[in-house]
Design an enzyme around this catalytic site. Structure first.
Site, mmCIF file in Angstrom:
data_model
loop_
_atom_site.group_PDB
_atom_site.id
_atom_site.type_symbol
_atom_site.label_atom_id
_atom_site.label_comp_id
_atom_site.label_asym_id
_atom_site.label_seq_id
_atom_site.Cartn_x
_atom_site.Cartn_y
_atom_site.Cartn_z
ATOM 1 N N ALA A 190 -29.436 -3.206 -44.535
ATOM 2 C CA ALA A 190 -29.386 -4.646 -43.518
ATOM 3 C C ALA A 190 -30.582 -5.727 -43.632
ATOM 4 O O ALA A 190 -30.474 -5.049 -44.710
ATOM 5 C CB ALA A 190 -29.937 -3.418 -42.041
ATOM 6 N N CYS A 191 -30.007 -7.148 -43.427
ATOM 7 C CA CYS A 191 -31.044 -7.440 -44.074
ATOM 8 C C CYS A 191 -32.031 -8.187 -42.760
ATOM 9 O O CYS A 191 -32.163 -7.236 -42.464
ATOM 10 C CB CYS A 191 -29.858 -9.206 -42.986
ATOM 11 S SG CYS A 191 -30.808 -9.309 -41.297
ATOM 12 N N LEU A 192 -32.925 -8.360 -43.976
ATOM 13 C CA LEU A 192 -34.579 -8.402 -43.320
ATOM 14 C C LEU A 192 -34.211 -8.440 -41.506
ATOM 15 O O LEU A 192 -35.445 -7.866 -41.969
ATOM 16 C CB LEU A 192 -35.245 -8.815 -44.791
ATOM 17 C CG LEU A 192 -34.822 -8.818 -46.504
ATOM 18 C CD1 LEU A 192 -35.134 -9.614 -46.740
ATOM 19 C CD2 LEU A 192 -35.204 -7.551 -46.124
ATOM 20 N N SER A 193 -34.158 -9.807 -41.243
ATOM 21 C CA SER A 193 -33.997 -9.545 -39.864
ATOM 22 C C SER A 193 -34.969 -8.391 -39.219
ATOM 23 O O SER A 193 -35.538 -8.634 -38.462
ATOM 24 C CB SER A 193 -33.689 -10.939 -39.882
ATOM 25 O OG SER A 193 -32.309 -10.385 -39.611
ATOM 26 N N SER A 194 -33.533 -7.566 -39.760
ATOM 27 C CA SER A 194 -33.301 -6.457 -38.814
ATOM 28 C C SER A 194 -34.730 -5.435 -39.042
ATOM 29 O O SER A 194 -34.719 -4.516 -37.798
ATOM 30 C CB SER A 194 -32.286 -5.403 -39.488
ATOM 31 O OG SER A 194 -32.377 -5.103 -40.633
#
Length: 293
Positions: A193-197
């Site tokens: 998943a994207c790092l912002s998650s």
């Protein structure tokens, strides 16, 4: 029609893994759906889902183009892997820069964060699809995603993005089986998943936090770990790995290295989550009605 010679070659025993009748039917349905789309632009992350989708598209006569979004929210290694996979599959591939980090609706990190990110992505993909005369935009969402909190799906619906894997009922496990059957090199790659998650909802997403997370996870992967999440709680780094890997992390010599590296990144406290790795653990704070949006 789908490339019959290619399918016959597979059926003739080139691949040793055998498919169940149900999974063969789903594969056939997937190829038929893509064939009927008469030109597809694939949102290609390089994960196993979108790679299977891209491979399936190459097994039909439809025109196909893969597009990968590049931004600070994804590790550079993931982009490089997507480039190599597209090259290996022999498809037209384009990298685009996305600007979600310039959108305060995204960086404020609301529960609808993914909606704002995907909305910008799909708007860009729509323009590209039009420029290249491709009728349909598709993504790698699968049947298991229907049970998860996915605000980005609303953006997909708004832009008419289709999800063929989901439409034919392919689960994550079945996708891995098909990817292995078709000799895709990333068939067992962990989900990414994207790092912002990794940042709790309501806490601002910043380039510095994303760099810390990327570096921390890369360090743990270089220790030999496959499924890793480093959750960013301000001065606290909460490490999620499979429980089987706990022994490695608490080995005296390894533990000292991890602590020093993470502290050098700017974390004060480094903790191991005893529940272990679980995708989407930040969603534990959401109310039940949010999970079914």
């Amino acid at each position: 029609m789908a490339n019959a010679d290619h399918l016959n070659k597979i059926s003739a025993g080139v691949v040793k893994v055998m498919l169940s009748p149900l999974l063969q039917e789903k594969l056939d349905n997937l190829l038929k759906k893509i064939e009927e789309m008469e030109g597809v632009l694939i949102a290609f992350s390089g994960g196993v889902d979108s790679t299977l989708l891209l491979k399936a598209a190459t097994m039909t006569s439809t025109r196909v183009m893969a597009v990968t979004a590049s931004s600070p929210t994804y590790p550079e290694a993931e982009i490089a892997a997507a480039v190599q996979l597209a090259r290996d599959l022999g498809v037209q591939h384009q990298i685009i820069k996305t600007n979600e980090m310039e959108d305060p609706n995204f960086t404020a990190n609301p529960t609808e964060r993914c909606y704002h990110c995907k909305r910008e992505l799909f708007a860009t993909l729509r323009r590209l699809a039009s420029e290249h005369a491709l009728k349909t935009i598709v993504d790698g969402a699968n049947a298991d995603d229907e049970d998860d909190f996915r605000p980005g799906r609303r953006a997909a619906r708004e832009f008419g993005v289709r999800s063929p894997l989901q439409e034919v009922g392919l689960t994550k496990d079945e996708i891995r089986q098909l990817a292995r059957y078709l000799h895709l090199p990333n068939w067992d790659k962990p989900s990414m998943a994207c790092l912002s998650s990794r940042i709790p909802y309501g806490q601002a997403i910043t380039p510095e936090k994303l760099r810390q997370i990327a570096a921390a996870e890369d360090f743990l992967c270089r220790l030999g770990l496959k499924e890793v999440r480093v959750r960013h709680h301000d001065t606290i780094a909460r490490i999620e790995v499979n429980p089987a890997a706990f022994a490695l992390l608490i080995d005296a010599a390894i533990r000292v290295k991890i602590v020093k590296y993470f502290q050098d990144l700017g974390f004060t406290y480094i903790v191991l989550d005893l529940e272990g790795f679980r995708s989407g653990s930040m969603n534990a704070v959401l109310k039940q009605e949010d999970l079914h949006r």
